[in-house]
Design a protein around this motif. Structure first.
Motif, PDB file in Angstrom:
ATOM      1  N   VAL A 197       0.852  -1.200   0.000  1.00 24.70           N
ATOM      2  CA  VAL A 197       0.000   0.000   0.000  1.00 24.70           C
ATOM      3  C   VAL A 197       0.886   1.247   0.000  1.00 24.70           C
ATOM      4  O   VAL A 197       0.688   2.161  -0.805  1.00 24.70           O
ATOM      5  CB  VAL A 197      -0.960   0.000   1.211  1.00 24.70           C
ATOM      6  N   GLY A 198       1.847   1.277   0.899  1.00 28.96           N
ATOM      7  CA  GLY A 198       2.746   2.438   0.955  1.00 28.96           C
ATOM      8  C   GLY A 198       3.536   2.608  -0.320  1.00 28.96           C
ATOM      9  O   GLY A 198       3.668   3.720  -0.860  1.00 28.96           O
ATOM     10  N   HIS A 199       4.049   1.508  -0.843  1.00 30.17           N
ATOM     11  CA  HIS A 199       4.863   1.541  -2.066  1.00 30.17           C
ATOM     12  C   HIS A 199       4.055   2.055  -3.251  1.00 30.17           C
ATOM     13  O   HIS A 199       4.559   2.822  -4.073  1.00 30.17           O
ATOM     14  CB  HIS A 199       5.404   0.134  -2.336  1.00 30.17           C
ATOM     15  N   SER A 200       2.790   1.646  -3.328  1.00 27.97           N
ATOM     16  CA  SER A 200       1.957   2.050  -4.465  1.00 27.97           C
ATOM     17  C   SER A 200       1.609   3.541  -4.445  1.00 27.97           C
ATOM     18  O   SER A 200       1.198   4.091  -5.460  1.00 27.97           O
ATOM     19  CB  SER A 200       0.679   1.210  -4.512  1.00 27.97           C
ATOM     20  N   HIS A 201       1.771   4.191  -3.307  1.00 30.10           N
ATOM     21  CA  HIS A 201       1.479   5.620  -3.202  1.00 30.10           C
ATOM     22  C   HIS A 201       2.738   6.487  -3.197  1.00 30.10           C
ATOM     23  O   HIS A 201       2.646   7.700  -3.037  1.00 30.10           O
ATOM     24  CB  HIS A 201       0.674   5.906  -1.918  1.00 30.10           C
ATOM     25  N   ALA A 202       3.887   5.883  -3.383  1.00 26.39           N
ATOM     26  CA  ALA A 202       5.156   6.599  -3.212  1.00 26.39           C
ATOM     27  C   ALA A 202       5.311   7.812  -4.127  1.00 26.39           C
ATOM     28  O   ALA A 202       5.883   8.813  -3.709  1.00 26.39           O
ATOM     29  CB  ALA A 202       6.330   5.642  -3.402  1.00 26.39           C
ATOM     30  N   LEU A 203       4.818   7.734  -5.318  1.00 24.13           N
ATOM     31  CA  LEU A 203       5.036   8.836  -6.252  1.00 24.13           C
ATOM     32  C   LEU A 203       3.809   9.730  -6.422  1.00 24.13           C
ATOM     33  O   LEU A 203       3.794  10.610  -7.273  1.00 24.13           O
ATOM     34  CB  LEU A 203       5.504   8.284  -7.604  1.00 24.13           C
ATOM     35  N   LYS A 204       2.795   9.516  -5.591  1.00 21.48           N
ATOM     36  CA  LYS A 204       1.598  10.355  -5.657  1.00 21.48           C
ATOM     37  C   LYS A 204       1.771  11.565  -4.756  1.00 21.48           C
ATOM     38  O   LYS A 204       2.315  11.467  -3.664  1.00 21.48           O
ATOM     39  CB  LYS A 204       0.374   9.552  -5.231  1.00 21.48           C
ATOM     40  N   GLU A 205       1.289  12.687  -5.210  1.00 23.45           N
ATOM     41  CA  GLU A 205       1.395  13.920  -4.423  1.00 23.45           C
ATOM     42  C   GLU A 205       0.329  13.993  -3.336  1.00 23.45           C
ATOM     43  O   GLU A 205       0.591  14.472  -2.245  1.00 23.45           O
ATOM     44  CB  GLU A 205       1.302  15.150  -5.341  1.00 23.45           C
ATOM     45  N   ASP A 206      -0.880  13.539  -3.644  1.00 21.97           N
ATOM     46  CA  ASP A 206      -1.992  13.603  -2.690  1.00 21.97           C
ATOM     47  C   ASP A 206      -1.898  12.407  -1.745  1.00 21.97           C
ATOM     48  O   ASP A 206      -1.990  11.261  -2.174  1.00 21.97           O
ATOM     49  CB  ASP A 206      -3.315  13.598  -3.439  1.00 21.97           C
ATOM     50  N   MET A 207      -1.719  12.665  -0.469  1.00 25.90           N
ATOM     51  CA  MET A 207      -1.547  11.603   0.522  1.00 25.90           C
ATOM     52  C   MET A 207      -2.827  11.250   1.270  1.00 25.90           C
ATOM     53  O   MET A 207      -2.800  10.411   2.156  1.00 25.90           O
ATOM     54  CB  MET A 207      -0.492  12.015   1.550  1.00 25.90           C
ATOM     55  N   ARG A 208      -3.946  11.863   0.941  1.00 26.80           N
ATOM     56  CA  ARG A 208      -5.171  11.646   1.709  1.00 26.80           C
ATOM     57  C   ARG A 208      -5.586  10.180   1.769  1.00 26.80           C
ATOM     58  O   ARG A 208      -5.931   9.676   2.838  1.00 26.80           O
ATOM     59  CB  ARG A 208      -6.309  12.499   1.177  1.00 26.80           C
ATOM     60  N   VAL A 209      -5.545   9.497   0.638  1.00 28.07           N
ATOM     61  CA  VAL A 209      -5.938   8.085   0.613  1.00 28.07           C
ATOM     62  C   VAL A 209      -4.954   7.256   1.427  1.00 28.07           C
ATOM     63  O   VAL A 209      -5.354   6.370   2.189  1.00 28.07           O
ATOM     64  CB  VAL A 209      -6.031   7.564  -0.845  1.00 28.07           C
ATOM     65  N   LEU A 210      -3.683   7.540   1.304  1.00 23.46           N
ATOM     66  CA  LEU A 210      -2.654   6.809   2.048  1.00 23.46           C
ATOM     67  C   LEU A 210      -2.802   7.041   3.551  1.00 23.46           C
ATOM     68  O   LEU A 210      -2.738   6.090   4.340  1.00 23.46           O
ATOM     69  CB  LEU A 210      -1.262   7.224   1.580  1.00 23.46           C
ATOM     70  N   VAL A 211      -3.019   8.274   3.949  1.00 17.05           N
ATOM     71  CA  VAL A 211      -3.200   8.590   5.371  1.00 17.05           C
ATOM     72  C   VAL A 211      -4.427   7.864   5.900  1.00 17.05           C
ATOM     73  O   VAL A 211      -4.377   7.221   6.958  1.00 17.05           O
ATOM     74  CB  VAL A 211      -3.304  10.115   5.598  1.00 17.05           C
ATOM     75  N   ASP A 212      -5.526   7.929   5.178  1.00 15.32           N
ATOM     76  CA  ASP A 212      -6.754   7.270   5.617  1.00 15.32           C
ATOM     77  C   ASP A 212      -6.563   5.760   5.716  1.00 15.32           C
ATOM     78  O   ASP A 212      -7.159   5.110   6.581  1.00 15.32           O
ATOM     79  CB  ASP A 212      -7.904   7.610   4.675  1.00 15.32           C
ATOM     80  N   SER A 213      -5.709   5.200   4.858  1.00 15.84           N
ATOM     81  CA  SER A 213      -5.478   3.745   4.880  1.00 15.84           C
ATOM     82  C   SER A 213      -4.890   3.278   6.211  1.00 15.84           C
ATOM     83  O   SER A 213      -5.133   2.136   6.620  1.00 15.84           O
ATOM     84  CB  SER A 213      -4.566   3.323   3.726  1.00 15.84           C
ATOM     85  N   ILE A 214      -4.146   4.128   6.890  1.00 14.92           N
ATOM     86  CA  ILE A 214      -3.582   3.744   8.187  1.00 14.92           C
ATOM     87  C   ILE A 214      -4.712   3.400   9.153  1.00 14.92           C
ATOM     88  O   ILE A 214      -4.672   2.384   9.850  1.00 14.92           O
ATOM     89  CB  ILE A 214      -2.711   4.889   8.777  1.00 14.92           C
ATOM     90  N   PHE A 215      -5.731   4.202   9.161  1.00 13.37           N
ATOM     91  CA  PHE A 215      -6.828   4.031  10.115  1.00 13.37           C
ATOM     92  C   PHE A 215      -7.811   2.946   9.678  1.00 13.37           C
ATOM     93  O   PHE A 215      -8.271   2.170  10.512  1.00 13.37           O
ATOM     94  CB  PHE A 215      -7.505   5.380  10.349  1.00 13.37           C
ATOM     95  N   THR A 216      -8.090   2.875   8.392  1.00 13.58           N
ATOM     96  CA  THR A 216      -9.000   1.821   7.923  1.00 13.58           C
ATOM     97  C   THR A 216      -8.339   0.447   8.020  1.00 13.58           C
ATOM     98  O   THR A 216      -8.998  -0.531   8.394  1.00 13.58           O
ATOM     99  CB  THR A 216      -9.486   2.084   6.488  1.00 13.58           C
ATOM    100  N   ASN A 217      -7.063   0.362   7.722  1.00  9.27           N
ATOM    101  CA  ASN A 217      -6.367  -0.927   7.827  1.00  9.27           C
ATOM    102  C   ASN A 217      -6.186  -1.345   9.286  1.00  9.27           C
ATOM    103  O   ASN A 217      -6.269  -2.534   9.607  1.00  9.27           O
ATOM    104  CB  ASN A 217      -5.029  -0.891   7.098  1.00  9.27           C
TER     105      ASN A 217
END
Length: 144
Positions: A103-123
């Protein structure tokens, strides 16, 4: 520190800031810290290797500094980073830890971190639910 290493560190710091400033963040929740740690590993590894061409040791140092800087014990963090590395390099690995790294690796080059941040709590919530055990307040037959 080179400009590329500084870039990777800055991205790591920004991700950490966004997660820890979220009202759902609980440092005392060990599972949440693990979810964040494995996701952070994938994120920083993606930035560090793909974008910044960093050595694995330098990537690990950034991750250790970020997590230890939150107040998580340095030896614990070093063990988590080593475990994350082993999970990452194991072929055909479908563990939850390796999936979080992905999950983290797939977001590495994205500028918007909202989905990645939210994934911490949903996961974290999904893992808590998947690993919950029956208690007196919630007997085993209520899980079916």
């Amino acid at each position: 520190m080179s400009d590329l290493k500084q870039h990777a560190k800055a991205k790591s710091e920004e991700f950490t800031r966004q997660v820890t400033s979220d009202p759902r963040w609980k440092l005392e929740d060990e599972l949440m810290c693990q979810v964040f740690g494995f996701t952070l590993y994938g994120y920083v590894f993606g930035i560090g290797r793909v974008h910044c061409f960093m050595d694995v040791g330098d990537i690990h140092a950034i991750i250790v500094d970020q997590l230890a800087g939150l107040g998580i014990g340095k030896k614990y963090v070093e063990g988590l980073v080593e475990a994350a590395h082993q999970e990452f390099i194991t072929e055909n690995n479908q563990s939850w830890q390796n999936r979080l790294i992905g999950v983290g690796h797939s977001h590495a080059l994205k500028e918007d971190m909202r989905v990645l941040v939210d994934s911490i709590f949903t996961n974290t919530a999904a893992l808590q639910k998947a690993t919950s055990r029956p208690t007196a307040a919630r007997p085993w037959w209520r899980f079916w």
